[in-house]
Design a protein around this motif. Structure first.
Motif, PDB file in Angstrom:
ATOM      1  N   SER A  26      48.139  32.251  35.739  1.00  9.66           N
ATOM      2  CA  SER A  26      47.989  33.484  34.972  1.00  9.66           C
ATOM      3  C   SER A  26      48.601  34.645  35.743  1.00  9.66           C
ATOM      4  O   SER A  26      48.563  34.677  36.978  1.00  9.66           O
ATOM      5  N   ASP A  27      49.159  35.611  34.995  1.00  7.53           N
ATOM      6  CA  ASP A  27      49.696  36.819  35.624  1.00  7.53           C
ATOM      7  C   ASP A  27      48.753  38.017  35.450  1.00  7.53           C
ATOM      8  O   ASP A  27      49.141  39.162  35.671  1.00  7.53           O
ATOM      9  N   ARG A  28      47.491  37.739  35.066  1.00  5.72           N
ATOM     10  CA  ARG A  28      46.541  38.820  34.798  1.00  5.72           C
ATOM     11  C   ARG A  28      46.274  39.688  36.022  1.00  5.72           C
ATOM     12  O   ARG A  28      45.875  40.846  35.889  1.00  5.72           O
ATOM     13  N   GLY A  29      46.506  39.127  37.225  1.00  7.44           N
ATOM     14  CA  GLY A  29      46.302  39.909  38.437  1.00  7.44           C
ATOM     15  C   GLY A  29      47.561  40.558  38.965  1.00  7.44           C
ATOM     16  O   GLY A  29      47.549  41.151  40.043  1.00  7.44           O
ATOM     17  N   GLY A  30      48.653  40.448  38.249  1.00  2.00           N
ATOM     18  CA  GLY A  30      49.921  41.025  38.689  1.00  2.00           C
ATOM     19  C   GLY A  30      50.902  39.984  39.167  1.00  2.00           C
ATOM     20  O   GLY A  30      52.091  40.072  38.876  1.00  2.00           O
ATOM     21  N   ASN A  31      50.418  39.001  39.924  1.00  2.00           N
ATOM     22  CA  ASN A  31      51.266  37.888  40.356  1.00  2.00           C
ATOM     23  C   ASN A  31      50.963  36.660  39.503  1.00  2.00           C
ATOM     24  O   ASN A  31      50.024  36.652  38.706  1.00  2.00           O
ATOM     25  N   HIS A  32      51.754  35.628  39.717  1.00  2.00           N
ATOM     26  CA  HIS A  32      51.476  34.376  39.036  1.00  2.00           C
ATOM     27  C   HIS A  32      50.565  33.542  39.932  1.00  2.00           C
ATOM     28  O   HIS A  32      51.020  32.764  40.767  1.00  2.00           O
ATOM     29  N   ASP A  33      49.264  33.716  39.745  1.00  2.00           N
ATOM     30  CA  ASP A  33      48.251  33.064  40.571  1.00  2.00           C
ATOM     31  C   ASP A  33      47.603  31.909  39.808  1.00  2.00           C
ATOM     32  O   ASP A  33      47.827  31.728  38.608  1.00  2.00           O
ATOM     33  N   ILE A  34      46.764  31.160  40.514  1.00  2.00           N
ATOM     34  CA  ILE A  34      46.032  30.058  39.896  1.00  2.00           C
ATOM     35  C   ILE A  34      44.599  30.506  39.620  1.00  2.00           C
ATOM     36  O   ILE A  34      43.901  31.028  40.510  1.00  2.00           O
ATOM     37  N   TRP A  35      44.146  30.291  38.383  1.00  2.00           N
ATOM     38  CA  TRP A  35      42.810  30.645  37.945  1.00  2.00           C
ATOM     39  C   TRP A  35      42.157  29.407  37.340  1.00  2.00           C
ATOM     40  O   TRP A  35      42.811  28.395  37.129  1.00  2.00           O
ATOM     41  N   LYS A  36      40.844  29.523  37.051  1.00  2.00           N
ATOM     42  CA  LYS A  36      40.155  28.451  36.344  1.00  2.00           C
ATOM     43  C   LYS A  36      39.089  29.060  35.449  1.00  2.00           C
ATOM     44  O   LYS A  36      38.600  30.170  35.686  1.00  2.00           O
ATOM     45  N   ARG A  37      38.717  28.311  34.418  1.00  2.00           N
ATOM     46  CA  ARG A  37      37.612  28.723  33.550  1.00  2.00           C
ATOM     47  C   ARG A  37      36.945  27.490  32.987  1.00  2.00           C
ATOM     48  O   ARG A  37      37.597  26.470  32.737  1.00  2.00           O
ATOM     49  N   ARG A  38      35.610  27.602  32.798  1.00  2.00           N
ATOM     50  CA  ARG A  38      34.877  26.486  32.202  1.00  2.00           C
ATOM     51  C   ARG A  38      35.384  26.248  30.782  1.00  2.00           C
ATOM     52  O   ARG A  38      35.645  27.190  30.021  1.00  2.00           O
ATOM     53  N   ALA A  39      35.529  24.965  30.430  1.00  2.00           N
ATOM     54  CA  ALA A  39      36.063  24.623  29.123  1.00  2.00           C
ATOM     55  C   ALA A  39      35.168  25.084  27.980  1.00  2.00           C
ATOM     56  O   ALA A  39      35.645  25.334  26.871  1.00  2.00           O
ATOM     57  N   ASP A  40      33.841  25.201  28.259  1.00  2.00           N
ATOM     58  CA  ASP A  40      32.940  25.665  27.200  1.00  2.00           C
ATOM     59  C   ASP A  40      32.876  27.183  27.112  1.00  2.00           C
ATOM     60  O   ASP A  40      32.082  27.729  26.338  1.00  2.00           O
ATOM     61  N   ARG A  41      33.666  27.886  27.950  1.00  2.00           N
ATOM     62  CA  ARG A  41      33.775  29.352  27.986  1.00  2.00           C
ATOM     63  C   ARG A  41      32.460  30.039  28.347  1.00  2.00           C
ATOM     64  O   ARG A  41      32.264  31.212  28.035  1.00  2.00           O
ATOM     65  N   SER A  42      31.577  29.316  29.005  1.00  2.00           N
ATOM     66  CA  SER A  42      30.285  29.913  29.366  1.00  2.00           C
ATOM     67  C   SER A  42      30.428  30.904  30.520  1.00  2.00           C
ATOM     68  O   SER A  42      29.536  31.732  30.717  1.00  2.00           O
ATOM     69  N   LEU A  43      31.506  30.840  31.274  1.00  2.00           N
ATOM     70  CA  LEU A  43      31.755  31.769  32.374  1.00  2.00           C
ATOM     71  C   LEU A  43      33.138  32.372  32.229  1.00  2.00           C
ATOM     72  O   LEU A  43      34.033  31.775  31.630  1.00  2.00           O
ATOM     73  N   GLU A  44      33.292  33.577  32.792  1.00  2.00           N
ATOM     74  CA  GLU A  44      34.605  34.205  32.780  1.00  2.00           C
ATOM     75  C   GLU A  44      35.524  33.489  33.765  1.00  2.00           C
ATOM     76  O   GLU A  44      35.077  32.762  34.653  1.00  2.00           O
ATOM     77  N   ALA A  45      36.821  33.694  33.618  1.00  2.00           N
ATOM     78  CA  ALA A  45      37.801  33.044  34.482  1.00  2.00           C
ATOM     79  C   ALA A  45      37.629  33.496  35.931  1.00  2.00           C
ATOM     80  O   ALA A  45      37.275  34.645  36.205  1.00  2.00           O
ATOM     81  N   GLU A  46      37.899  32.565  36.866  1.00  2.00           N
ATOM     82  CA  GLU A  46      37.778  32.849  38.292  1.00  2.00           C
ATOM     83  C   GLU A  46      39.130  32.647  38.976  1.00  2.00           C
ATOM     84  O   GLU A  46      39.875  31.718  38.642  1.00  2.00           O
ATOM     85  N   LEU A  47      39.441  33.499  39.929  1.00  2.00           N
ATOM     86  CA  LEU A  47      40.666  33.369  40.715  1.00  2.00           C
ATOM     87  C   LEU A  47      40.504  32.231  41.719  1.00  2.00           C
ATOM     88  O   LEU A  47      39.517  32.159  42.449  1.00  2.00           O
ATOM     89  N   VAL A  48      41.482  31.329  41.768  1.00  2.00           N
ATOM     90  CA  VAL A  48      41.434  30.177  42.666  1.00  2.00           C
ATOM     91  C   VAL A  48      42.389  30.349  43.836  1.00  2.00           C
ATOM     92  O   VAL A  48      42.023  30.108  44.986  1.00  2.00           O
TER      93      VAL A  48
END
Length: 892
Positions: A676-698
């Motif tokens: 994802s580029d949501r942080g400005g760079n092309h970084d690696i993120w993760k999110r629970r498939a059931d969307r119970s938590l917001e995305a986390e920076l990895v």
């Protein structure tokens, strides 16, 4: 025969059709690992000497013919007491089935009939008369190619006393005196007279009439009525499409004259006339328009008056054509397409894959990792010898030579007229970022961050002419007329070539001039324009060559042109000639509209019930029940969606911010990792498939990274880092965040995949000059080759037991599998498990049992693997006329 039945080394897969003269099956040739069609006599006729003789005669006749529009025979075999033909397996529907839905569009009807005429022309040249040409004996492949079947088989009809039998009932061969199928038999066949190739021309006329009208020219309810119509009546000419200048009424009449002596004598003349009509030839169209008018108006007029009236009508028709189209012939804009050869796909990937010669007479394109040449006025494309693995084709100014990047680190050229072998011109170690052959005797080519180089067209050591600063990349150099300035695309500070600029820079060095901000693959057009690509469209701006200034705003001129398969080189698949011809590959490249489908090891396709979308990378969940897929939205942003394969095919959007791509499931199926580029760079993120938590920076890094594979214990993640062409493979410890580069060389390494036990990973490297599949042990770094150098390899995937590796061949469609022994570091020769034509992005996944593959196929693909939209190039002749109209310059 039942599926699974063995005939020697052929295994029956499924029946394809049956008739009185043979049963046709799809079968697997287990020796050559390919699917074929097998034609076997029905059981009750297997011992009939006459039928066996006909089968053998068919084999000999087909063996004498070698033509792209005639079904190919491989062999005549005998096994298990059966004698059978082994034939080319042709995917598609019969023309009869297509006509059951109604007439074909005029242009398609003419194109199909032109190809059929080509087949007949080849047969007649070999002294072979078909004698049973009809829609049921013509197959149309998914890419629009006509294939004529059953050459040389004399199908006879018994004319019995019961003439109330329907013509359809007597279509099949029975013992008798007449040869052919009633509705398509010539009058001389009906009368039992000797026949020659003009009987085929009659049948061709019947077929042409039927494709245009959807109705048989002479077919009636009963056999007697059909035969009477053939001998005594004319077709219903009023059924031909009205107001369509391309409809060849005069040709139809010449094909369907009752007397053979007055009938068209050579099918080549029909092929030429149809080709002229399709190409917009003014003389052909004038004749086509005039002929039916003369025939209809003079009917019933005394002969003394008919001739002068006919002359006046013809002159009036010619006058109407001339006065309604006052421009000279060269200003007529003509549009047509070039279909790809059978069993080939567009293989340009991230580089330029199409080119048109400066004189506008030839087109070159990349198919199955080889360059093919087709003359504009020809029907058949041929592979160019010595261009296997080649990319980035470009013509010399005189249109006689073709330059290309050879894939082995060399810039090469080959003559398209002499057939001589390709020669090396100099080294081009990186993937060529566009190239052009200038009038000054040099070839200019981009090298990304390596700048722009040039090499003499006679060969030699390349020299640097435009150096890049850190973070800059150059693509597509072109020398402006005058030889003092270069035009090229400059990418700086972004990973997307849509954010690049079109600039000019002196060849001798000096300050650059910004011409267009926001776009890629700019080309100077001699009309006084710069054409460039942006978001899969071509745009143009008026341009003054003397001042090197853009003199107006940009205008969209062509929509839907395929771009680079990934943000790699900025290539857009188009080219134009000095005389105004335009050629381009329609579509959207990597994000073209595609549909998800299952394909099994027999090549059967099962489209999934999801709407085709512009799609990218995807990953199948560990339980094979969900798909994480990158989809491009209408706003241009990429997001990750989760598709439920069961549960009624529900779809849930996982990401909401920024651009999000390349999803990877965690082994427990609870998380989806993505870039994802949501942080400005092309970084690696993760999110629970059931969307119970917001995305986390990895992984937060300044580099451009893509997550590719997670070990089965969930502890390690393989990623790709860098900017093309210098991608490398790294590993991330998910608990500590520590990273280490595992494969870091000057070659392009990508797409790593963990083995199930996590001890090894497979990956791609192009250190040999083309992508190959390797396996490396994580701890020791020991590496061995899996793919073969003849076919290359791309996008490896492991079986769940770790004993097999599946991958895409680099230079052809399909999926291959190799058995691996990780203890001894050996790999078997690869075997093809599917010949499915997928999207150029080469993405696929495999189920836990290894029996089905999840693939992205072009939208409209059916269960046979046939595509709803053909693989083809669009060609526009005299395109400069349209360009000048859409984007006027100061002098126009």
């Amino acid at each position: 025969m039942e599926p699974g039945t063995k005939l020697g080394h052929f295994e029956i897969i499924k029946p394809l059709g049956a008739g009185n003269m043979g049963e046709v099956y799809r079968a697997r040739d287990t020796k050559l690992e390919r699917d074929v069609a097998i034609k076997v006599l029905p059981q009750d006729l297997a011992g009939d000497p006459e039928r066996l003789g006909r089968l053998e005669r068919e084999a000999k006749l087909l063996a004498a013919l070698n033509h792209p529009h005639i079904a190919t025979i491989y062999s005549l075999d005998e096994a298990e007491g059966a004698r059978f033909l082994v034939l080319e397996l042709i995917r598609g529907d019969s023309l009869e089935l297509q006509l059951a839905q109604g007439p074909l569009p005029v242009e398609k009807a003419l194109e199909v009939c032109k190809q059929i005429a080509e087949a007949l022309e080849a047969a007649h040249a070999a002294a072979i008369i078909h004698r049973d040409l009809k829609p049921a004996n013509v197959l149309i492949t998914p890419d629009g190619k006509a294939k004529v079947l059953d050459f040389g088989i004399a199908k006879s009809v018994e004319v019995s006393a019961d003439l109330t039998a329907t013509a359809k009932e007597t279509d099949l061969t029975v013992a008798g005196t007449l040869v052919g199928t009633p509705s398509y038999m010539s009058p001389e066949q009906v009368r039992g007279e000797a026949i020659d190739k003009r009987a085929d021309i009659w049948a061709f006329g019947c077929l042409l009439f039927e494709t245009l009208t959807g109705r048989s020219a002479f077919g009636r309810e009963t056999l007697a009525d059909t035969l009477a119509a053939i001998v005594d009546h004319e077709p219903d000419w009023g059924r031909l499409p009205e107001g369509a200048p391309l409809v060849p009424r005069a040709l139809l009449r010449r094909c369907l004259r009752k007397e053979p002596s007055r009938r068209l004598h050579d099918i080549a003349d029909a092929r030429i006339e149809i080709a002229d009509a399709l190409s917009g030839d003014r003389d052909a169209i004038s004749a086509i328009l005039a002929a039916p008018a003369v025939a209809e108006i003079t009917r019933g007029i005394p002969w003394k008056l008919a001739t002068p009236i006919a002359v006046v009508i013809a002159l009036l028709a010619a006058f109407v054509v001339w006065t309604t189209t006052p421009s000279p012939p060269e200003s007529v804009i003509t549009r047509f397409y070039i279909d790809y050869p059978p069993e080939t796909t567009f293989q340009a990937d991230s580089t330029l894959g199409v080119a048109i010669s400066p004189n506008g007479k030839s087109v070159v394109f990349n198919a199955n990792r080889q360059l093919w040449l087709r003359a504009i006025d020809d029907l058949v494309a041929t592979p160019i010898r010595g261009t296997e693995g080649a990319r980035v084709p470009f013509f010399s100014p005189d249109s006689q030579q073709l330059g290309f990047w050879g894939g082995d680190g060399q810039m090469k050229s080959v003559s398209i007229t002499t057939g001589r072998a390709a020669v090396s011109l100099g080294s081009a170690p990186e993937l060529a970022y566009g190239a052009s052959w200038a009038d000054d005797g040099y070839i200019y080519f981009g090298q990304g961050s390596g700048g722009i180089l040039r090499v003499s067209a006679n060969g030699g050591e390349p020299e640097l002419v435009a150096e890049m600063e850190e973070g800059e990349q150059a693509y597509g150099p072109q020398l402006f007329p005058g030889g003092e300035w270069l035009l090229f695309t400059l990418l700086s500070g972004s990973s997307s070539w849509n954010d690049a600029s079109i600039v000019a820079q002196p060849v001798s060095g000096g300050e650059r001039k910004l011409l267009v901000a926001g776009g890629t693959d700019g080309r100077y057009v001699p009309t006084g324009h710069i054409v460039y690509s942006l978001e899969r469209n071509l745009l143009a701006v008026p341009f003054d060559l003397d001042s090197l200034e853009v003199t107006g705003g940009s205008v969209s001129i062509v929509e839907g042109v395929q771009q680079s398969a990934a943000p790699r080189t900025g290539a857009s698949q188009y080219g134009f000639s000095d005389r105004g011809g335009l050629v381009y590959m329609p579509g959207g490249g990597f994000s073209a509209t595609s549909q998800l489908a299952w394909v099994d090891r027999d090549g059967r396709v099962e489209p999934l019930p999801f709407e085709p979308r512009p799609s990218g990378f995807f990953d199948l969940s560990p339980d094979d029940q969900r798909i994480a897929l990158g989809i491009r939205g209408d706003d241009g942003d990429w997001h990750i969606w989760i598709y439920e394969i069961e549960r009624g095919g529900s779809q849930v959007r996982l990401t909401t911010e920024g651009n999000n791509e390349v999803p990877v499931w965690s082994p427990d199926g609870e998380w989806v990792f993505f870039r994802s580029d949501r942080g400005g760079n092309h970084d690696i993120w993760k999110r629970r498939a059931d969307r119970s938590l917001e995305a986390e920076l990895v992984l937060d890094t300044e580099a451009d990274v893509l997550p590719i594979s997670i070990s089965d214990d969930g502890e390690m993640l393989l990623f790709v880092s860098g900017l093309l062409p210098n991608f490398d493979v790294g590993i991330l410890a998910l608990d500590t965040g520590d990273t280490e580069m595992l494969v870091d060389t000057a070659a392009f390494e990508s797409l790593p995949s963990f083995s199930p036990d996590g001890r090894f990973f497979a990956f791609n490297s192009d250190e040999t000059g083309q992508p190959e599949v390797y396996v490396r042990e994580v701890s020791s770094g020991r590496t061995f080759l899996v793919s073969t150098s003849t076919r290359g390899g791309w996008f490896p995937r492991w079986s769940r037991d770790g004993k097999e590796i599946y991958y895409r061949p680099w230079n052809s469609p399909g999926i291959l599998v190799a058995e691996v022994d990780l203890e001894s570091f050996s790999a078997s020769d690869p075997v093809e498990v599917s010949d499915i034509v997928m999207r150029a992005a080469s993405i696929f996944d495999v189920t836990a049992d290894g029996q089905k593959f999840l693939v992205l196929v072009p939208a409209g693909t059916d269960e046979t693997g046939g595509r709803g939209s053909s693989t083809r190039l669009n060609v526009v002749l005299n395109w400069f006329e349209e360009l000048n109209r859409l984007v006027p310059t100061e002098g126009s």
